[in-house]
Design a protein around this motif. Structure first.
Motif, PDB file in Angstrom:
ATOM      1  N   ASN A 242      34.139  42.822  13.392  1.00  0.00           N
ATOM      2  CA  ASN A 242      32.913  42.426  14.084  1.00  0.00           C
ATOM      3  C   ASN A 242      32.694  40.919  14.058  1.00  0.00           C
ATOM      4  O   ASN A 242      31.748  40.413  14.673  1.00  0.00           O
ATOM      5  N   LEU A 243      33.558  40.203  13.312  1.00  0.00           N
ATOM      6  CA  LEU A 243      33.381  38.753  13.175  1.00  0.00           C
ATOM      7  C   LEU A 243      33.985  38.064  14.398  1.00  0.00           C
ATOM      8  O   LEU A 243      35.068  37.471  14.353  1.00  0.00           O
ATOM      9  N   SER A 244      33.290  38.119  15.483  1.00  0.00           N
ATOM     10  CA  SER A 244      33.824  37.587  16.733  1.00  0.00           C
ATOM     11  C   SER A 244      34.029  36.079  16.683  1.00  0.00           C
ATOM     12  O   SER A 244      34.734  35.522  17.524  1.00  0.00           O
ATOM     13  N   SER A 245      33.427  35.410  15.687  1.00  0.00           N
ATOM     14  CA  SER A 245      33.582  33.956  15.572  1.00  0.00           C
ATOM     15  C   SER A 245      34.909  33.566  14.930  1.00  0.00           C
ATOM     16  O   SER A 245      35.280  32.393  14.918  1.00  0.00           O
ATOM     17  N   LEU A 246      35.644  34.544  14.360  1.00  0.00           N
ATOM     18  CA  LEU A 246      36.885  34.236  13.650  1.00  0.00           C
ATOM     19  C   LEU A 246      37.905  33.574  14.577  1.00  0.00           C
ATOM     20  O   LEU A 246      38.185  34.075  15.676  1.00  0.00           O
ATOM     21  N   THR A 247      38.481  32.481  14.094  1.00  0.00           N
ATOM     22  CA  THR A 247      39.612  31.865  14.781  1.00  0.00           C
ATOM     23  C   THR A 247      40.910  32.022  13.986  1.00  0.00           C
ATOM     24  O   THR A 247      41.992  31.913  14.555  1.00  0.00           O
ATOM     25  N   ALA A 248      40.785  32.284  12.667  1.00  0.00           N
ATOM     26  CA  ALA A 248      41.974  32.471  11.835  1.00  0.00           C
ATOM     27  C   ALA A 248      41.720  33.614  10.864  1.00  0.00           C
ATOM     28  O   ALA A 248      40.719  33.606  10.143  1.00  0.00           O
ATOM     29  N   LEU A 249      42.624  34.583  10.838  1.00  0.00           N
ATOM     30  CA  LEU A 249      42.548  35.716   9.910  1.00  0.00           C
ATOM     31  C   LEU A 249      43.886  35.795   9.185  1.00  0.00           C
ATOM     32  O   LEU A 249      44.927  36.057   9.801  1.00  0.00           O
ATOM     33  N   GLU A 250      43.877  35.543   7.860  1.00  0.00           N
ATOM     34  CA  GLU A 250      45.098  35.518   7.060  1.00  0.00           C
ATOM     35  C   GLU A 250      44.981  36.493   5.909  1.00  0.00           C
ATOM     36  O   GLU A 250      44.216  36.283   4.963  1.00  0.00           O
ATOM     37  N   LEU A 251      45.697  37.628   6.004  1.00  0.00           N
ATOM     38  CA  LEU A 251      45.664  38.672   4.973  1.00  0.00           C
ATOM     39  C   LEU A 251      47.069  38.940   4.441  1.00  0.00           C
ATOM     40  O   LEU A 251      47.346  40.026   3.925  1.00  0.00           O
ATOM     41  N   ALA A 252      47.964  37.984   4.547  1.00  0.00           N
ATOM     42  CA  ALA A 252      49.370  38.190   4.218  1.00  0.00           C
ATOM     43  C   ALA A 252      49.581  38.411   2.725  1.00  0.00           C
ATOM     44  O   ALA A 252      48.764  38.048   1.888  1.00  0.00           O
ATOM     45  N   ASN A 253      50.729  39.046   2.402  1.00  0.00           N
ATOM     46  CA  ASN A 253      51.179  39.227   1.018  1.00  0.00           C
ATOM     47  C   ASN A 253      50.153  39.976   0.173  1.00  0.00           C
ATOM     48  O   ASN A 253      49.724  39.519  -0.891  1.00  0.00           O
ATOM     49  N   ASN A 254      49.723  41.135   0.674  1.00  0.00           N
ATOM     50  CA  ASN A 254      48.896  42.058  -0.090  1.00  0.00           C
ATOM     51  C   ASN A 254      49.522  43.441   0.003  1.00  0.00           C
ATOM     52  O   ASN A 254      50.710  43.571   0.303  1.00  0.00           O
ATOM     53  N   GLN A 255      48.734  44.457  -0.262  1.00  0.00           N
ATOM     54  CA  GLN A 255      49.227  45.835  -0.137  1.00  0.00           C
ATOM     55  C   GLN A 255      48.291  46.636   0.757  1.00  0.00           C
ATOM     56  O   GLN A 255      47.982  47.793   0.497  1.00  0.00           O
ATOM     57  N   LEU A 256      47.843  46.009   1.818  1.00  0.00           N
ATOM     58  CA  LEU A 256      46.907  46.639   2.740  1.00  0.00           C
ATOM     59  C   LEU A 256      47.614  47.705   3.566  1.00  0.00           C
ATOM     60  O   LEU A 256      48.771  47.543   3.953  1.00  0.00           O
ATOM     61  N   GLU A 257      46.885  48.770   3.832  1.00  0.00           N
ATOM     62  CA  GLU A 257      47.442  49.903   4.562  1.00  0.00           C
ATOM     63  C   GLU A 257      46.631  50.157   5.831  1.00  0.00           C
ATOM     64  O   GLU A 257      45.720  49.412   6.161  1.00  0.00           O
ATOM     65  N   GLY A 258      47.004  51.237   6.508  1.00  0.00           N
ATOM     66  CA  GLY A 258      46.262  51.627   7.696  1.00  0.00           C
ATOM     67  C   GLY A 258      46.820  51.004   8.952  1.00  0.00           C
ATOM     68  O   GLY A 258      47.933  50.451   8.973  1.00  0.00           O
ATOM     69  N   THR A 259      46.055  51.080  10.013  1.00  0.00           N
ATOM     70  CA  THR A 259      46.481  50.579  11.313  1.00  0.00           C
ATOM     71  C   THR A 259      45.500  49.526  11.813  1.00  0.00           C
ATOM     72  O   THR A 259      44.380  49.408  11.316  1.00  0.00           O
ATOM     73  N   LEU A 260      45.924  48.784  12.808  1.00  0.00           N
ATOM     74  CA  LEU A 260      45.035  47.840  13.468  1.00  0.00           C
ATOM     75  C   LEU A 260      44.264  48.572  14.562  1.00  0.00           C
ATOM     76  O   LEU A 260      44.833  49.421  15.256  1.00  0.00           O
ATOM     77  N   PRO A 261      42.980  48.249  14.742  1.00  0.00           N
ATOM     78  CA  PRO A 261      42.200  48.942  15.779  1.00  0.00           C
ATOM     79  C   PRO A 261      42.771  48.644  17.166  1.00  0.00           C
ATOM     80  O   PRO A 261      43.260  47.547  17.441  1.00  0.00           O
ATOM     81  N   SER A 262      42.690  49.631  18.025  1.00  0.00           N
ATOM     82  CA  SER A 262      43.266  49.475  19.359  1.00  0.00           C
ATOM     83  C   SER A 262      42.566  48.389  20.168  1.00  0.00           C
ATOM     84  O   SER A 262      43.153  47.835  21.100  1.00  0.00           O
ATOM     85  N   ASP A 263      41.313  48.060  19.831  1.00  0.00           N
ATOM     86  CA  ASP A 263      40.569  47.047  20.592  1.00  0.00           C
ATOM     87  C   ASP A 263      40.457  45.734  19.840  1.00  0.00           C
ATOM     88  O   ASP A 263      39.536  44.949  20.067  1.00  0.00           O
ATOM     89  N   ILE A 264      41.385  45.426  18.948  1.00  0.00           N
ATOM     90  CA  ILE A 264      41.286  44.223  18.120  1.00  0.00           C
ATOM     91  C   ILE A 264      41.178  42.960  18.972  1.00  0.00           C
ATOM     92  O   ILE A 264      40.456  42.022  18.635  1.00  0.00           O
ATOM     93  N   GLY A 265      41.864  42.922  20.079  1.00  0.00           N
ATOM     94  CA  GLY A 265      41.799  41.737  20.929  1.00  0.00           C
ATOM     95  C   GLY A 265      40.454  41.541  21.577  1.00  0.00           C
ATOM     96  O   GLY A 265      40.027  40.401  21.819  1.00  0.00           O
ATOM     97  N   ASN A 266      39.737  42.646  21.847  1.00  0.00           N
ATOM     98  CA  ASN A 266      38.397  42.539  22.419  1.00  0.00           C
ATOM     99  C   ASN A 266      37.382  42.153  21.347  1.00  0.00           C
ATOM    100  O   ASN A 266      36.434  41.419  21.614  1.00  0.00           O
ATOM    101  N   ALA A 267      37.607  42.676  20.104  1.00  0.00           N
ATOM    102  CA  ALA A 267      36.650  42.424  19.028  1.00  0.00           C
ATOM    103  C   ALA A 267      36.749  40.991  18.499  1.00  0.00           C
ATOM    104  O   ALA A 267      35.754  40.439  18.042  1.00  0.00           O
TER     105      ALA A 267
END
Length: 1017
Positions: A242-267
């Motif tokens: 929901n953070l539409s203001s984000l310009t950079a999202l860096e979550l590398a080198n963790n153990q995160l699971e799941g999938t990316l939302p299908s509308d990530i580009g719109n969000a």
């Protein structure tokens, strides 16, 4: 209004009078207080290598003019900034800094300050900027920092802080940038939702655990969110998108699971940088990413994304980097490659890395229409076929090209030499052929060149000497011939490795090898190089690794090798070196591996240095050596025996002379009795020329008769050419049940088989070889000769019974799973590798087949039946093994016998390798090599080879029973395919009709072990 301003001025004056009165009451002037705080800081700075604080010693210079100190305009005597970054200061941070109450900015980053962050910093209410990054600060983050209500930037990255992030940081309502990167923080991330002005958050490089707080989704002004290099688990909370203001999202080198939302580009429409690499994210790559039209860096390698790459990514016209390597992305048909055509719209694309996926087939021609701005292009470890397009020279800015571990064929196009900026080229592990183009010498910026494991032939181009920046050159595992060019050996830039091993190179080693003065590793093994090692090798003072094994070198080891003081590995095995082992080898301080086996060395073995550890030195195949540490099991030197003999000569004479006559008489009497006994029993007992060491107490015929219930058919568990095997209930060496192999002495060759098996098994021990317990050589109840061997019992029978339902007689058929088959393949390879290379004399099994591979209770494979085994008494020379002939009949079983045996060649290790290759193909297809379908020129190897030519059909020939044994094989499809490709490649490589083209068991064992590890991981 005028009255208001008068009142305001009066209030300011009043506050000034009050503050001045307070300092006067304490006897401290504000200026003196700030000066004292700065001097306290200096007193705790242990080292100042750049002299940055020298001006602080000048008593006549006002402290506001000291280096790194700034004072205010309204309050010219009050310190407002302390900026001492990148000065290599050591020591502690003084708590007195908190007395600088007007401080707005502290920057002590990039120093070597230690100790704790002072709790007193929490009193700096005016502080807006605090940067203590890149130091050695320890302890926890002070909770008092939450009182710095005006703080806008907090950077503590790259220290040694530990503990949890204090919840009080949420009190920093003015904070707009927070970096905690590079510490040892642990625990969960607190809720930062109450920081309304936060626009940058960096918690990378810590040990933070737990999940990402949902509350982060309420930071409506957040622009940069950096949580990489931690131990975050679970799924990414949906509120984060929901953070539409984000310009950079860096979550590398963790153990995160799941999938990316299908509308990530719109969000996240403003997203420019998306870093998700090294997690456990799966699912498909959302096509909606194309709606984040400003996206510049899309980096999601080493996850578990699958499916095809969406062509919609081609709409990202600002895209600079697309890195999706290390996933399960696939392209099975030409239409799946349409994303390449779409990416031609990304005119600024600089990096495209799709390596280590499941892309197969031929790449579209549109590949060469990608942006000419491309700097790096990588498709390594896929299943891409076809040729390298000549139009690749359009990428005039390319510096990095990696197409290794694919199925590329044809030649290297000459046009590739037009990529004059290229500095990294890897085309290894393909099926490229022809000659290496001399024009590669035009790529003068090249620093790493990998062309190994292809089918190149011809000479090594001398023009490679033009690559004056080359640090690594790998041309190994090809068919290159001729001599080593002197010009190539003049490349003093080769600082990493030169590998020309496993080719057909001949001639002598040029004197110019001494020019490799900066080279770390040199591997010229497995060629046909001859002559002596030149003395100039001693100039290569940096060498750590030197491999010259399996050549035709002769003479002695040159003394100049003593100059290689950093040498860690030295392998000179399988050559024709002679003379004594030089004493200087035991003085090389770092030498950890020395292999001098199968040469003609003689004399005493040193006992110092590397020779003190038997596991670090190999000397087998040198029969003239003596001495050394006991663990080497070498005979004592003649001089030692001579000294010992003369020490005891006098005593022996005194003892022997008086009793010599009596002993002589006794010998004569015993001799007569012995002759009488032999004449009496010569018709009844066969000659016994074998021994299984004194520790094996022979068992009697009666014991075996009782243990097998009179050799009842109920206890019969197998029959062979020379006898039958029974299950016996008897206690022997803590075993309640054993297996008894009874020889059929009426069968021609049975006695010879018995002798061969005894000779082989008496001197070998390995976890994957059947262990012999004892033997029986006696007479049965009818007075006939009886011979039997007693082995450990294998309750799971033979591999034959697990592969073929019609081989099961006494139990229902059960199939083997994929991992079980891989385990068995590795076990058998390990046994053969030991037989071929692990003993003082190589042993050839000569009858490797499923019925001779037995499985214990844990399903560990054991190779048995050494009735046809042969010792290679001469030092093994693979070239002679391939060509030697014999008049002895063919050894082995139909379908597993190598073709050269039919032409009169002697049994060799390469013959066993062939049998193992056929066995490997049988294990994974479930088809015998003598199956009815294999006729009219078709063989099991030809059948597999035809399927392997089209990887999409390879899975069709896998044993149907393997699918029933692996319930989750559909889930593991991609990994299973990789394992199958490697297993079949090994089987085909081992079963080549030409012995010269077969792999050896050491290489096969490594490859199959690696495949198993990948499947398990």
């Amino acid at each position: 209004m005028e009255g208001f301003f008068h009142a305001l001025i009066f209030l300011i004056i009043l506050l000034y009078v009050i503050s001045t009165a307070q300092y006067a009451t304490l006897g401290i002037e504000p200026a003196a207080s700030d000066r004292a705080a700065l001097l306290s800081f200096k007193s705790l700075a242990d080292d100042d290598p750049f002299g940055a604080l020298l001006s602080w010693n000048n008593g006549s210079l006002h402290y506001c003019r000291w280096r790194g100190v700034s004072c205010g305009r309204r309050h010219p005597d009050r310190v407002t900034a302390l900026d001492l970054k990148s000065l290599r200061l050591t020591g502690l941070v003084s708590p007195a800094v908190a007395n600088l109450t007007f401080l707005r900015r502290i920057d002590l980053s990039d120093n070597m300050l230690g100790g704790r962050i002072p709790e007193e910093f929490g009193s700096l209410r005016r502080l807006r900027y605090l940067n203590l990054s890149v130091n050695s600060l320890r302890g926890t983050i002070p909770s008092s920092l939450g009182n710095c209500s005006n703080l806008q930037l907090l950077n503590l990255r790259d220290n040694k802080l530990d503990g949890e992030i204090p919840p009080t940081l949420t009190n920093l309502s003015s904070l707009n940038s927070l970096s905690l990167r590079g510490n040892n923080l642990h625990g969960e991330i607190p809720h930062f939702a109450e920081l309304p002005f936060l626009s940058y958050l960096d918690c990378a490089s810590n040990y933070l655990s737990g999940t990402i707080p949902i509350s982060l989704g309420r930071l409506s002004s957040l622009e940069y969110l950096v949580l990489g290099i931690n131990n975050l688990t679970g799924e990414i909370p949906s509120s984060l998108y929901n953070l539409s203001s984000l310009t950079a999202l860096e979550l590398a080198n963790n153990q995160l699971e799941g999938t990316l939302p299908s509308d990530i580009g719109n969000a996240l429409p403003n997203l420019q940088f998306l870093y998700m690499y090294n997690n456990k994210l799966g699912g498909r790559i959302p096509a909606s990413l194309s709606n984040a039209s400003e996206l510049r860096h899309l980096e999601m390698p080493f996850n578990a994304f699958h499916g095809t790459i969406p062509p919609s990514l081609g709409a990202l016209q600002s895209l600079l980097r697309l890195q999706l390597e290390g996933n399960r992305l696939e392209a099975r048909k030409p239409s799946d490659w349409s994303f390449i055509t779409a990416l031609t719209n990304c005119t600024g694309l600089r990096v495209l890395d799709l390596g280590y996926n499941l892309l197969q087939g031929m790449m579209p021609k549109s590949l060469v229409n990608l942006s000419t701005s491309l700097l790096a292009l990588s498709f390594y470890s896929n299943q891409i076929s076809g040729i390298i397009p000549a139009e690749i020279d359009k990428f005039i800015n390319l510096t990095y090209l990696d197409m290794s571990f694919n199925d590329l064929r044809g030649t290297i196009p000459i046009e590739i030499s037009h990529l004059w900026q290229l500095n990294y080229l890897d085309l290894s592990y393909n099926k490229l052929s022809g000659e290496i183009p001399p024009t590669l010498g035009n790529l003068t910026r090249m620093d790493k060149l990998f062309l190994g494991s292809n089918e190149f032939e011809g000479a090594i181009p001398p023009t490679l000497s033009n690559l004056l920046m080359l640090e690594l050159l790998d041309l190994s595992n090809n068919r290159l011939s001729g001599s080593i060019p002197k010009e190539v050996l003049t490349l003093s830039s080769l600082t990493i490795y030169l590998d020309l091993s496993h080719n057909l190179l001949n001639g002598s080693l040029p004197l110019e090898v001494g020019n490799l003065i900066n080279t770390w590793g040199l591997n010229l093994s497995n060629n046909r190089l001859s002559g002596e090692i030149p003395d100039t090798i001693g100039k290569c003072a940096i060498l750590d690794i030197l491999h010259l094994e399996n050549n035709l070198f002769q003479g002695s080891i040159p003394p100049s090798i003593s100059n290689l003081r950093g040498l860690q590995e030295l392998d000179l095995s399988k050559n024709f070196y002679s003379g004594q082992i030089p004493a200087f080898l035991d003085e090389l301080p770092d030498l950890k591996y020395l292999n001098l086996s199968f040469n003609d060395f003689e004399g005493r073995v040193p006992m110092k240095g590397v020779f003190k550890n038997a596991s670090e030195v190999s000397l087998i195949g040198n029969p003239k050596l003596c001495g050394g540490i006991p663990e080497l099991h070498l005979p004592k030197c003649t001089s030692d025996a001579f000294i010992a003999k003369h020490h005891s000569d006098y005593k022996l004479k005194v003892i022997l002379i008086p009793i010599g006559g009596a002993i002589l008489c006794l010998i004569i009497i015993m001799g007569l009795l012995g002759i009488h006994h032999l004449i009496k029993n010569s018709r009844r007992k066969p000659q016994s020329r074998f021994s299984l060491r004194n520790r094996h107490v022979k068992v009697s015929y009666d014991e075996l008769f009782r243990a097998t219930d009179g050799f009842s058919s109920d206890n019969l568990i197998g029959t062979g050419s020379f006898g039958s095997v029974y299950k016996a209930a008897m206690n022997y060496e803590n075993a309640d049940i054993v297996a008894v192999k009874v020889l059929n002495l009426q069968q021609h060759g049975a006695f010879r088989s018995f002798m061969s098996e005894c000779e082989a098994l008496r001197s070998i021990r390995h976890r994957n070889l059947v262990k012999i317990l004892t033997l029986c050589s006696s007479l049965d109840h009818r007075g006939n000769d009886f011979m039997a061997l007693v082995f450990e019992y294998m309750p799971n029978g033979s591999l034959e019974e697990w592969l073929h339902p019609n081989a099961c007689q006494n139990r229902p058929f059960r199939s083997l799973s994929l991992i079980q088959r891989l385990n068995i393949a590795v076990d058998v390879a390990s046994a053969l590798e030991y037989l071929h290379h692990g003993g003082s004399v190589p042993i050839v099994h000569c009858d490797l087949k499923p019925s001779n591979i037995l499985l214990n209770k844990e399903m560990t494979a054991h190779v048995g039946d050494f009735g046809l085994a042969k010792f290679l008494r001469q030092p093994p020379d693979e070239s002679s093994e391939r060509s030697s002939t014999s008049t002895v009949g063919i050894k082995g079983s139909i379908g597993y016998v190598p073709p050269e045996y039919g032409m009169g060649c002697k049994p060799s290790r390469l013959g066993d390798v062939y049998s193992y290759g056929i066995l490997l193909l049988e294990m994974f297809t479930g088809m015998r090599p003598v199956d009815d379908m294999f006729k009219d020129g078709l063989s099991l190897r030809g059948y597999v080879r035809a399927a392997a030519a089209s990887p999409e059909h390879l899975m069709d020939i896998i044993d149907r029973n393997l699918h029933s044994a692996d319930n989750d094989i559909a889930y593991q499809e991609e990994c299973v395919r990789d394992c199958m490709v490697l297993a079949f490649d090994c089987g085909l490589s081992c079963s080549n009709e030409s012995p010269y083209e077969r792999s050896d068991m050491t290489k096969v064992l490594k490859e199959l072990s690696a495949a198993r590890e990948r499947l398990l991981s």
